[in-house]
Each structure stands twice: as C-alpha cells, then as structure tokens.
Design a protein around this motif. Structure first.
Motif, short mmCIF file in Angstrom:
data_model
loop_
_atom_site.label_atom_id
_atom_site.label_comp_id
_atom_site.label_asym_id
_atom_site.label_seq_id
_atom_site.Cartn_x
_atom_site.Cartn_y
_atom_site.Cartn_z
N ARG A 192 0.83 -1.21 0.00
CA ARG A 192 0.00 0.00 0.00
C ARG A 192 0.87 1.26 0.00
O ARG A 192 0.56 2.24 -0.66
CB ARG A 192 -0.91 0.01 1.24
CG ARG A 192 -2.09 -0.92 1.13
CD ARG A 192 -2.85 -1.00 2.45
NE ARG A 192 -3.97 -1.90 2.34
CZ ARG A 192 -5.18 -1.54 1.92
NH1 ARG A 192 -5.44 -0.28 1.63
NH2 ARG A 192 -6.15 -2.43 1.83
N ARG A 225 7.56 -7.57 -6.26
CA ARG A 225 7.36 -8.61 -5.23
C ARG A 225 8.70 -9.15 -4.72
O ARG A 225 8.86 -9.39 -3.53
CB ARG A 225 6.51 -9.77 -5.77
CG ARG A 225 5.14 -9.37 -6.24
CD ARG A 225 4.20 -10.57 -6.29
NE ARG A 225 3.92 -11.07 -4.97
CZ ARG A 225 3.00 -10.59 -4.16
NH1 ARG A 225 2.21 -9.62 -4.54
NH2 ARG A 225 2.83 -11.09 -2.96
N ARG A 273 -10.62 -7.41 -6.17
CA ARG A 273 -9.31 -7.57 -5.52
C ARG A 273 -9.00 -9.06 -5.28
O ARG A 273 -7.89 -9.52 -5.54
CB ARG A 273 -9.31 -6.80 -4.20
CG ARG A 273 -7.96 -6.37 -3.76
CD ARG A 273 -7.91 -4.90 -3.39
NE ARG A 273 -8.59 -4.63 -2.13
CZ ARG A 273 -8.01 -4.74 -0.95
NH1 ARG A 273 -6.77 -5.17 -0.83
NH2 ARG A 273 -8.68 -4.41 0.15
O1 DC Z 1 -3.86 -6.91 3.32
P1 DC Z 1 -4.18 -5.65 2.52
O2 DC Z 1 -5.59 -5.55 2.05
O3 DC Z 1 -3.71 -4.41 3.19
O4 DC Z 1 -3.26 -5.83 1.19
C1 DC Z 1 -3.30 -4.91 0.14
C2 DC Z 1 -2.94 -5.56 -1.17
O5 DC Z 1 -1.56 -5.86 -1.22
C3 DC Z 1 -3.66 -6.85 -1.51
O6 DC Z 1 -4.84 -6.62 -2.25
C4 DC Z 1 -2.66 -7.62 -2.33
C5 DC Z 1 -1.34 -7.07 -1.93
N1 DC Z 1 -0.55 -7.98 -1.07
C6 DC Z 1 0.17 -8.95 -1.70
O7 DC Z 1 0.09 -9.10 -2.92
N2 DC Z 1 0.99 -9.75 -0.97
C7 DC Z 1 1.08 -9.61 0.37
N3 DC Z 1 1.90 -10.41 1.05
C8 DC Z 1 0.31 -8.64 1.02
C9 DC Z 1 -0.51 -7.84 0.28
#
Ligand code: DC
Length: 222
Positions: free
Chosen positions: A39, A108, A179
């Motif tokens: 985020r 990532r 999402r």
């Molecule tokens: O948990 P959150 O809703 O705050 O996460 C926001 C976004 O970040 C979620 O839609 C996908 C991404 N995310 C991810 O791809 N891998 C993670 N380990 C944590 C979050």
C-alpha cells in the motif's frame, strides 16, 4: 518458550490484521503487515503519477524508498521515507490500485527480501497473501483466514463508515471481489492456502475466539 514465525494469509477483510496484531501483542512478538508495504508503494506511485502497469518503474521507485513499520501502543504506523502515511494508505484510491502494483514480479521480489529480513530473528506474526506459500515457507505455524465475501464487505463498510466515509455495501462487495480475483489469479505468488496451513473461517467467529484458537495452536507447537 522459543520465538517462532507465524504466517497469516487470506483475502481482504478476513480479519488478518486485527487478529495478527492481537496474537503478536499477546506473545510479545513483532507484527509485520506486508499489505501495508504494498500500500505504501502504491500511495507513492499514485502521488508521483507513475504508470501502475510499469513494473520496472515501480521497482525503481521502491529501490529509492524506505518503508518503515513502526509499532505503537495501539497498532502500527507506516512511514514512506519520513512521511507518516498511516491513514493515507487505507484510502479507497490506494485500496483499488494496490492489487495491480502487487502483480509485478520485480516489485514482489524486493518486497519479499525486505520481509524476510524483518522476520529473520523469529518472534514475528506476518500477515499477507503469500506468507505461508512463499515469504516464510518454513514458518512454524501457518494460518489461512477466510470469510464469506458478504461478511468481508460488511466489515470493510463498517471500517470506512467509522472513518466518516460514506459507503455503499454493493459497491464495496464488487471492489473486494475484484481484488480477490486479481490477488488469486496473478502469476507471481498468488493468494493461496499453503498445503500445511490451518484454515479458520471467521464468518461467524469473533476476533477474540480466533485469537484464542491461534494462541492455543502456538502452545501446541512449543
Ligand atoms: O492486506 P491488505 O488488504 O492491506 O493488502 C493490500 C494488497 O496488497 C492486496 O490486495 C494484495 C497485496 N498484497 C500482496 O500481494 N501480498 C502480500 N503479502 C500482502 C498484500
């Protein structure tokens, strides 16, 4: 008691951060909210008007940016470089853009490096989407939290309303479904229950009960 790594994954609104924070507090562990890291990058990319399709540009931005998660008495504060973005990263604009940012492999890889570094000494509860399957593959305890999409949308609406944002349940449900789809269908480290994760459906269960259940699983592993 030895200090273990606890991985908590699941879709948006399943209660991961509330439960993870509670478990960490009870155990005196560090809580690491990996979603907040994605985020924070999304917030900055939107602010700098970077094309969210451009993984290389996002990675360059990430390389120049420090993201800090600071533990406080009532949770966690998030800093991008030295700017406190704790509430900004929860905006709807960021929520609706973050999954796209999180699809890029190069982004990532860097996030995962940072997350592993934070967890290397154990004594952590880390929540996200790919923690049990990828970031902390050897975590002692892996939890997968789920809940019906209706319940997750209801919780998100309640959260947004508490912040004074007017929301429409049907619209929030649509955003969550989108999402879920982006997070579970992406090529790199999609949202998936690890084979050795324990699934807890939180639809009809209170935060207290889920926390208790996880704490007793921790005890069993001691
Ligand atoms: O948990 P959150 O809703 O705050 O996460 C926001 C976004 O970040 C979620 O839609 C996908 C991404 N995310 C991810 O791809 N891998 C993670 N380990 C944590 C979050």
């Amino acid at each position: 008691m030895k200090k273990i790594q606890i991985a908590i994954d699941g879709p948006a609104g399943a209660g991961k951060s509330t439960v993870a924070r509670r478990v960490a507090k009870e155990l005196g562990y560090l809580y690491i909210d990996t979603g907040a890291m994605y985020r924070a990058l999304t917030y900055l990319a939107l602010k700098k008007k970077i094309n969210l399709n451009d993984g290389a540009a996002l990675k360059r931005l990430l390389d120049q940016t420090s993201i800090q998660l600071v533990q406080t008495d009532d949770g966690q504060e998030v800093y991008v470089d030295h700017e406190n973005v704790t509430s900004e990263i929860r905006s709807r604009e960021v929520s609706n853009a973050v999954s796209e940012v999180a699809t890029h492999k190069e982004v990532r890889m860097e996030m995962v490096n940072r997350q592993r570094m934070l967890a290397q000494d154990g004594g952590v509860v880390m929540d996200g989407r790919d923690i049990g399957t990828n970031v902390l593959k050897d975590a002692t305890l892996k939890i997968y939290l789920s809940a019906s999409v209706e319940e997750r949308a209801r919780r998100r609406c309640q959260e947004l309303q508490q912040k004074g944002t007017n929301t429409d349940l049907a619209q929030v449900k649509k955003e969550i479904e989108l999402r879920d789809r982006l997070d579970s269908e992406r090529d790199t480290a999609p949202l998936k229950k690890a084979r050795d994760a324990i699934e807890i459906d939180t639809t009809h269960v209170t935060v207290d009960e889920v926390t208790k259940q996880i704490l007793s699983l921790v005890k069993e592993r001691d």
